[in-house]
Design an enzyme around this catalytic site. Sequence first.
Site, PDB file in Angstrom:
ATOM      1  N   ARG A   1      30.327  16.560  -9.601  1.00 50.69           N
ATOM      2  CA  ARG A   1      29.003  17.160  -9.755  1.00 50.69           C
ATOM      3  C   ARG A   1      27.967  16.049  -9.713  1.00 50.69           C
ATOM      4  O   ARG A   1      28.208  14.937 -10.205  1.00 50.69           O
ATOM      5  CB  ARG A   1      28.874  17.924 -11.087  1.00 50.69           C
ATOM      6  CG  ARG A   1      29.671  19.222 -11.147  1.00 50.69           C
ATOM      7  CD  ARG A   1      29.111  20.287 -10.222  1.00 50.69           C
ATOM      8  NE  ARG A   1      29.769  21.574 -10.393  1.00 50.69           N
ATOM      9  CZ  ARG A   1      30.866  21.955  -9.758  1.00 50.69           C
ATOM     10  NH1 ARG A   1      31.462  21.108  -8.931  1.00 50.69           N
ATOM     11  NH2 ARG A   1      31.380  23.158  -9.947  1.00 50.69           N
ATOM     12  N   GLU A  45      21.274  22.788  -5.628  1.00 50.41           N
ATOM     13  CA  GLU A  45      22.004  23.407  -4.533  1.00 50.41           C
ATOM     14  C   GLU A  45      21.627  24.878  -4.424  1.00 50.41           C
ATOM     15  O   GLU A  45      21.337  25.508  -5.436  1.00 50.41           O
ATOM     16  CB  GLU A  45      23.518  23.271  -4.754  1.00 50.41           C
ATOM     17  CG  GLU A  45      24.009  21.832  -4.748  1.00 50.41           C
ATOM     18  CD  GLU A  45      25.524  21.732  -4.917  1.00 50.41           C
ATOM     19  OE1 GLU A  45      26.183  22.788  -4.992  1.00 50.41           O
ATOM     20  OE2 GLU A  45      26.045  20.607  -4.980  1.00 50.41           O
ATOM     21  N   HIS A  68      28.797  20.726  -0.353  1.00 46.61           N
ATOM     22  CA  HIS A  68      29.670  21.242  -1.416  1.00 46.61           C
ATOM     23  C   HIS A  68      30.817  22.077  -0.828  1.00 46.61           C
ATOM     24  O   HIS A  68      30.986  23.261  -1.135  1.00 46.61           O
ATOM     25  CB  HIS A  68      28.880  22.064  -2.419  1.00 46.61           C
ATOM     26  CG  HIS A  68      29.538  22.089  -3.773  1.00 46.61           C
ATOM     27  ND1 HIS A  68      28.837  22.257  -4.942  1.00 46.61           N
ATOM     28  CD2 HIS A  68      30.839  21.960  -4.152  1.00 46.61           C
ATOM     29  CE1 HIS A  68      29.669  22.241  -5.970  1.00 46.61           C
ATOM     30  NE2 HIS A  68      30.897  22.059  -5.504  1.00 46.61           N
TER      31      HIS A  68
END
Length: 325
Positions: free
Chosen positions: A235, A264, A284
């Site tokens: 993260r 995001e 991601h």
Amino acid sequence: MQIAILDDYQDAFRQLDAAKRLAGHQVTVFHDTPPDAAALAERLEPFDAIVLLQQRTALSRAVIERLPNLRFISQTGRNLGHLDVAALTERGIPVSAGGSGGPHPTAELAWGLILAALRHIPSEVDRLKGGQWQGSVGTGLHGRTLGIYAFGRIGSLVAAVGRAFGMRVLCWGREGSLARAREAGYEAAASREEFFAAADVLSLHILSTPETRGIVTAADLARMKPDALLVNTSRATIIEPGALVAALQAGRPGHAAVDVFAQEPVLGAADPLLHLPNALCTPHLGYVEWGTLRSLYDAAVAQLLAYAAGAPINVANPAALPQRG
């Protein structure tokens, strides 16, 4: 039930068997993320139930209080840091949180990023398609040092591949993490300073919690080698805000490969990392493969059907359920 499936960017849900099991319910699939809380609340207002894929959408108290019809949330995975569970419980809205995609897809992506960055694969592909031949010299892995920060499910898999490539694997983390690493036959760094200074490739696998926010500091990054590669498939919040961009601009470490961002989804290339020549970035993708999505959505639908049948499962906030006398 009127059910909202959120943040299905690739329209994957409707291609899976899990979708067929919701026949008889009104299902709406959304492929984008609203820009703000007000737009999110407006979108979700008609729905009885919401399916959340991992932590792609956060539900704050301000949003929850604007959802008069919401009765149930089916969350994939057990991480609830993006939800105001207290607000949901006060409203009597249970959250079922279960299912896991396993560690392998993210570990695989970490190695994809490492190899792509060190061998300049994206830029060489572009050169070849543009009518040119070789334009860079890559960096090998054999005999170099792989740093693993947090020897857990994912970190242990990344370490095993490093060992197979003939790398020295050096680990850091909390004492439990280091104990597991030693038991598996890996070396633990003598100090945090040695760990960051020694790694040629440093891969982060730290669980994001309030306690780990900003745990990797600007001082840590400044100790890295000018030709080192930092890899983050965990993260973005585990790195001190702004520290990675500043470190890459200063040249320590010399390169980064990241799959995660502070905000995001990243649209319009609106993250400074995307504009640095020494950063390789992916959107991601860590858990985004068919096996994982199938497992996550199977769990989400099982939770929806159990709730509809009056016997909810995997309830993370049991106080939200009606109390039986």
